[in-house]
Design an enzyme around this catalytic site. Structure first.
Site, PDB file in Angstrom:
ATOM      1  NE  ARG A  52      -2.742   0.448   3.268  1.00 37.23           N
ATOM      2  CZ  ARG A  52      -2.093   0.591   4.601  1.00 37.23           C
ATOM      3  NH1 ARG A  52      -1.311   1.772   4.773  1.00 37.23           N
ATOM      4  NH2 ARG A  52      -2.054  -0.159   5.544  1.00 37.23           N
ATOM      5  CE1 TYR A 104     -16.101  11.041 -16.185  1.00 41.05           C
ATOM      6  CE2 TYR A 104     -15.733  11.229 -13.690  1.00 41.05           C
ATOM      7  CZ  TYR A 104     -15.974  10.346 -14.938  1.00 41.05           C
ATOM      8  OH  TYR A 104     -16.275   9.118 -14.874  1.00 41.05           O
ATOM      9  CG  ASP A 176      -9.310  15.808 -14.951  1.00 46.99           C
ATOM     10  OD1 ASP A 176      -8.813  15.444 -15.947  1.00 46.99           O
ATOM     11  OD2 ASP A 176     -10.432  15.310 -14.336  1.00 46.99           O
ATOM     12  CE  LYS A 201     -12.083   7.790 -18.346  1.00 51.44           C
ATOM     13  NZ  LYS A 201     -12.359   9.181 -17.768  1.00 51.44           N
TER      14      LYS A 201
HETATM   15  C1  LIG Z   1     -13.010   9.402 -16.396  1.00 52.05           C
HETATM   16  C2  LIG Z   1     -12.464  10.865 -16.050  1.00 52.05           C
HETATM   17  C3  LIG Z   1     -12.300  11.109 -14.639  1.00 52.05           C
HETATM   18  C4  LIG Z   1     -12.686   9.795 -13.456  1.00 52.05           C
HETATM   19  O1  LIG Z   1     -11.693   8.826 -13.652  1.00 52.05           O
HETATM   20  P1  LIG Z   1     -12.001   7.236 -13.262  1.00 52.05           P
HETATM   21  O2  LIG Z   1     -10.772   6.468 -13.679  1.00 52.05           O
HETATM   22  O3  LIG Z   1     -13.227   6.911 -14.179  1.00 52.05           O
HETATM   23  O4  LIG Z   1     -12.463   7.240 -11.960  1.00 52.05           O
HETATM   24  C5  LIG Z   1     -12.210  12.405 -14.191  1.00 52.05           C
HETATM   25  N1  LIG Z   1     -12.041  13.303 -14.924  1.00 52.05           N
HETATM   26  C6  LIG Z   1     -12.124  13.115 -16.344  1.00 52.05           C
HETATM   27  C7  LIG Z   1     -12.079  14.225 -17.359  1.00 52.05           C
HETATM   28  C8  LIG Z   1     -12.545  11.873 -16.876  1.00 52.05           C
HETATM   29  O5  LIG Z   1     -12.509  11.680 -18.123  1.00 52.05           O
END
Ligand SMILES: *Cc1c(COP(=O)(O)O)cnc(C)c1O
Length: 386
Positions: A52, A104, A176, A201
């Site tokens: 962890r 998001y 982000d 992604k």
């Molecule tokens: C998918 C996404 C998230 C969340 O991520 P997860 O891996 O699904 O928890 C946050 N911000 C953006 C812009 C995203 O596309």
């Protein structure tokens, strides 16, 4: 002799954070499937004591992503939301957050439902409007959270200008960077404090892993974020870390293709008679085109389209597509299509959704790296029936 020259993006993507395994020479970082590590005497370790707290495969992934974002520290999580949760945990009750109004859906939800109940209040603003941002700041504002380009309208906000406003007032900025990736845009270099990614992604890139990461430069901030990671867990396993690490090795090559194809599809759709409007940052018609050009290398792989169609016809369009798959998520090698109003953004109340400009006929494309001709032919046949 060690060269002082900084390696280019592609070289860092393939090598940063990694070195051949010292025991075998394996060129790929092994998947260290272990929970614990043998100590030669109490607290005498080879740098790892419990998975962890730290795992060599995860460390390689964290080092790699830090290098790509031009940051000093990377902190891995089991999902993008776990990474965002870590940033929000820097706050305490009575603190105020200013966040973008087309975030998001999951980020909106964690602020509006989970943190609101602890007395953390959030004001949602149009981040492309700096006056609106400045007017929302209060003496107790601790954090500004933004996405650029946003999801799904792909609006770009001026990272350098926002970071400057916040820094002057001692407010942390979290960008982000999931949609742009570090190949297209570097928020830390523009003055932001923390970069967050859903590695699910583009970084993973093959739709086979869920993960997240934070990158920052400040040592004290890193210590606080790392403390949360170690205290609360939510860390990625070694196999997940390996998949992200393997994904980033081709990030620059994939992004080139995603961007080229998305640009051509956006142009083609813009001239199509069944299309009301195309949202793509590299199109001159896009409201934040100028800012995109200023801070990005290319327009990215996402294209949003408003069809001249009823909700029913838009749904028919989704069903008729054959190469594009109807699915949540984005950024993988395969092309996906999403209906924000009923899928990714359904957790945003309808009135708030409309206010943010997310119409019911809006369709979001994640343009994959299949042959462009096949993607266009697929869109064409589905549009014919709209
Ligand atoms: C998918 C996404 C998230 C969340 O991520 P997860 O891996 O699904 O928890 C946050 N911000 C953006 C812009 C995203 O596309």
């Amino acid at each position: 002799m060690k060269s002082q020259r900084k390696a280019g993006f592609g070289t860092r993507a393939i090598h940063a954070g990694q070195s051949p395994d010292p025991s075998t020479g394996a060129i790929m970082t092994p998947v260290f499937m272990t929970s614990t590590y043998v100590q030669s005497a109490p607290n005498v370790t080879k740098g790892f004591d419990y998975s962890r707290s730290g795992n060599p495969t995860r460390s390689a992934m964290e080092g790699n992503l830090a290098a790509l974002e031009g940051g000093k520290h990377g902190i891995g999580f089991a999902s993008g939301m776990a990474a965002i949760h870590c940033v929000l945990n820097l706050l305490q009750s009575g603190d105020h957050v200013v966040a973008g109004n087309d975030l998001y859906g999951g980020t909106y939800r964690i602020l509006a439902t989970l943190y609101a109940k602890f007395g953390v209040e959030t004001t949602f603003v149009d981040m492309t409007n700096l006056d609106e941002l400045e007017a929302a700041l209060r003496p107790n504002t601790r954090l500004v959270m933004l996405e650029t380009p946003t999801n799904p309208l792909l609006r770009c906000s001026d990272l350098a200008a926002i970071a400057k406003i916040c820094r002057k007032q001692g407010i942390l900025t979290m960008a982000d960077n999931t949609f742009a990736t570090p190949y297209l845009q570097l928020p830390l270099a523009l003055g932001c404090d923390i970069v967050v990614h859903s590695t699910t992604k583009y970084l993973g890139g093959h739709s086979d892993v869920v993960g997240g990461v934070l990158v920052c430069n400040d040592d004290e901030l890193y210590t606080r974020l790392k403390h949360f990671q170690n205290s609360c867990g939510g860390t990625p396993g070694p196999m997940d870390s390996f998949l992200v690490l393997r994904g980033t090795k081709t990030l620059h090559v994939r992004m080139e293709r995603h961007c080229d194809s998305a640009m051509q599809i956006a142009r083609w759709l813009e001239g199509h008679r069944k299309v009301e409007r195309v949202h793509y940052p590299w199109l001159k018609s896009h409201p934040t085109h100028r800012i995109a050009k200023k801070q990005m290398r290319a327009g990215g792989g996402m294209v949003s389209v408003e069809l001249k169609a009823s909700v029913a016809k838009a749904k028919r369009f989704l069903a008729d597509l054959q190469v594009f798959s109807l699915a949540e998520s984005l950024g993988g090698v395969e092309s996906l299509v999403d209906h924000p109003a009923s899928m990714t953004h359904a957790s945003i109340p309808a009135a708030a959704r409309r206010k943010a400009g997310l119409g019911d006929g809006l369709v979001r494309l994640s343009v994959g790296i299949e042959d462009l001709d096949d993607l266009v032919a697929d869109l064409e046949q589905a549009l014919r029936r709209v």
